[in-house]
Design a protein around this motif. Structure first.
Motif, PDB file in Angstrom:
ATOM      1  N   UNK A 127       0.563   4.555  10.329  1.00 19.94           N
ATOM      2  CA  UNK A 127       1.555   4.142   9.327  1.00 19.94           C
ATOM      3  C   UNK A 127       2.769   3.482   9.953  1.00 19.94           C
ATOM      4  N   UNK A 128       3.135   3.933  11.155  1.00 24.05           N
ATOM      5  CA  UNK A 128       4.326   3.364  11.812  1.00 24.05           C
ATOM      6  C   UNK A 128       3.981   2.247  12.787  1.00 24.05           C
ATOM      7  N   UNK A 180       0.835  -1.194   0.000  1.00 21.42           N
ATOM      8  CA  UNK A 180       0.000   0.000   0.000  1.00 21.42           C
ATOM      9  C   UNK A 180       0.875   1.251   0.000  1.00 21.42           C
ATOM     10  N   UNK A 181       0.429   2.259  -0.751  1.00 22.67           N
ATOM     11  CA  UNK A 181       1.208   3.490  -0.865  1.00 22.67           C
ATOM     12  C   UNK A 181       0.342   4.697  -0.591  1.00 22.67           C
ATOM     13  N   UNK A 182       0.921   5.700   0.073  1.00 20.24           N
ATOM     14  CA  UNK A 182       0.291   7.001   0.214  1.00 20.24           C
ATOM     15  C   UNK A 182      -1.004   7.011   0.999  1.00 20.24           C
ATOM     16  N   UNK A 183      -1.622   8.172   0.971  1.00 22.21           N
ATOM     17  CA  UNK A 183      -2.830   8.405   1.758  1.00 22.21           C
ATOM     18  C   UNK A 183      -4.014   7.568   1.289  1.00 22.21           C
ATOM     19  N   UNK A 210      -1.283  13.483  12.606  1.00 24.32           N
ATOM     20  CA  UNK A 210      -0.583  12.739  13.664  1.00 24.32           C
ATOM     21  C   UNK A 210      -1.106  11.312  13.773  1.00 24.32           C
ATOM     22  N   UNK A 211      -2.424  11.170  13.718  1.00 29.24           N
ATOM     23  CA  UNK A 211      -3.025   9.840  13.826  1.00 29.24           C
ATOM     24  C   UNK A 211      -2.637   8.974  12.625  1.00 29.24           C
ATOM     25  N   UNK A 212      -2.671   9.541  11.430  1.00 30.23           N
ATOM     26  CA  UNK A 212      -2.283   8.798  10.229  1.00 30.23           C
ATOM     27  C   UNK A 212      -0.818   8.352  10.340  1.00 30.23           C
ATOM     28  N   UNK A 213       0.039   9.225  10.864  1.00 33.79           N
ATOM     29  CA  UNK A 213       1.453   8.875  11.024  1.00 33.79           C
ATOM     30  C   UNK A 213       1.612   7.731  12.019  1.00 33.79           C
ATOM     31  N   UNK A 228      -3.961   4.509   0.346  1.00 31.40           N
ATOM     32  CA  UNK A 228      -3.834   3.120   0.752  1.00 31.40           C
ATOM     33  C   UNK A 228      -3.922   2.144  -0.408  1.00 31.40           C
ATOM     34  N   UNK A 229      -3.649   2.606  -1.629  1.00 31.80           N
ATOM     35  CA  UNK A 229      -3.697   1.735  -2.798  1.00 31.80           C
ATOM     36  C   UNK A 229      -2.336   1.098  -3.036  1.00 31.80           C
TER      37      UNK A 229
END
Length: 102
Positions: A99-100, A6-9, A93-96, A11-12
């Motif tokens: 992602x981690x 998955x890549x980027x915002x 912040x939540x997305x980061x 999620x594709x």
């Protein structure tokens, strides 16, 4: 990045992005120009047909929103801006964290 992840915002996967771009290109909503130096890169731009669809969908929303905002005072607008900045920071912040894996 490995193929299929998955890549980027959005999620594709990279394959999903390619499929979406292929469909936009075939339908005439966007055009793609390949990078001659790197066959995996390209530039995708909306066509006039694509811009017309976006305008048809979003122009009424933008007009209604602008009309509403014109009726608000500076204090209310300031509070709205403060909230939107706060909410944007929280979402980034939540997305980061997601992602981690934190």
């Amino acid at each position: 990045m490995r193929q299929g992840h998955a890549t980027g915002a959005a999620g594709l996967t990279t394959g999903g992005v390619t499929t979406a771009i292929d469909r936009l290109d075939r339908s005439g909503h966007a055009s793609r120009v390949r990078d001659t130096a790197d066959r995996l890169r390209g530039i995708v731009t909306p066509t006039e047909k694509g811009r017309a669809v976006v305008a048809e969908i979003f122009t009424p929303l933008a007009r209604g929103g602008a009309e509403y905002l014109r009726g608000l005072g500076p204090d209310t607008l300031g509070e709205m801006v403060a909230f939107l900045r706060f909410a944007s920071r929280r979402q980034r912040d939540h997305a980061a964290r997601l992602a981690t894996g934190d």
